[in-house]
Design an enzyme around this catalytic site. Structure first.
Site, PDB file in Angstrom:
ATOM      1  N   ASP A   1       0.868  -1.180   0.000  1.00 51.42           N
ATOM      2  CA  ASP A   1       0.000   0.000   0.000  1.00 51.42           C
ATOM      3  C   ASP A   1       0.904   1.229   0.000  1.00 51.42           C
ATOM      4  O   ASP A   1       1.570   1.519   1.001  1.00 51.42           O
ATOM      5  CB  ASP A   1      -0.921   0.007   1.221  1.00 51.42           C
TER       6      ASP A   1
ATOM      7  N   ARG B   1      -0.075   4.417  -0.608  1.00 55.33           N
ATOM      8  CA  ARG B   1      -0.844   5.651  -0.530  1.00 55.33           C
ATOM      9  C   ARG B   1      -0.325   6.586   0.562  1.00 55.33           C
ATOM     10  O   ARG B   1       0.113   6.147   1.617  1.00 55.33           O
ATOM     11  CB  ARG B   1      -2.330   5.340  -0.292  1.00 55.33           C
TER      12      ARG B   1
END
Length: 204
Positions: free
Chosen positions: A135, A137
């Site tokens: 991930d 982000r």
């Protein structure tokens, strides 16, 4: 200029079809120096004198789910559900994070990961096999936008505990968390199961 080098560059009204009813939002565009690094914040109504907390959704861009209606994820369902909840609230904000495609790995890499998933690999291990972050982000921009809009405390629409932690790190208080339910299909069952078991998402 606001935190994290984002600047508000434009605003306009944006009528949206929410469950068959036209609803008006204010749309604020934010940009920083990197090409393509832009955010849009959709604001429904405005803060009142009672200090009503905004109902907020940080929505990661998903071309396949949001625009094309893919059933491999629940992103399109979550976007529509969040907009419905925000439109029914006294004050709400949806921040659409355009650089978050594929949990931050980009559209092409997401399709590469999909191809590995077709062989039975889950979403986490597919990214690992490609040498990519599970991930990638970053929520600094979303927090900067909330600060710019005068929303240091929020009710957050999310199933993802990392979004809560990230906002706290950037000085946004999450006073309440609202789950987004539904959106499961025969095509995304394993995807959602992986969110639950390996990414600790709050899913019913």
């Amino acid at each position: 200029m606001i935190a994290n080098e984002y600047s508000r560059v434009a605003q306009t009204t944006l009528p949206l079809d929410i469950d068959g009813t036209p609803r008006s939002f204010l749309a604020y565009a934010y940009r920083r120096d990197q090409p393509g690094d832009e955010l849009i914040a959709l604001v429904h109504r405005a803060p009142d004198s009672q200090g009503t907390l905004p109902t907020v959704r940080l929505h990661s861009a998903c071309v396949t789910g949001d625009a094309l209606g893919s059933l491999r994820c629940d992103c399109g369902h979550q976007l529509n559900a969040a907009l419905s909840i925000i439109a029914a609230s006294n004050y709400g904000i949806l921040i659409y994070l355009s650089t978050h495609e594929g949990r931050g790995i980009g559209l092409s890499n997401k399709i590469r990961a999909y191809a590995l998933q077709d062989t039975g690999v889950d979403t986490v291990d597919a990214n690992v096999e490609l040498g990519l972050a599970i991930d990638a982000r970053d929520y600094a921009g979303a927090a900067a936008v909330l600060h710019d809009l005068g929303a240091p405390s929020v009710r957050l629409l999310t199933n993802n505990p990392e979004k809560v932690r990230a906002l706290h790190r950037f000085g946004i208080a999450v006073e309440d968390r609202i789950l987004l339910t539904g959106g499961e299909t025969p095509f995304n069952h394993q995807y959602l199961a992986t969110k639950r078991s390996r990414m600790n998402h709050w899913l019913l």
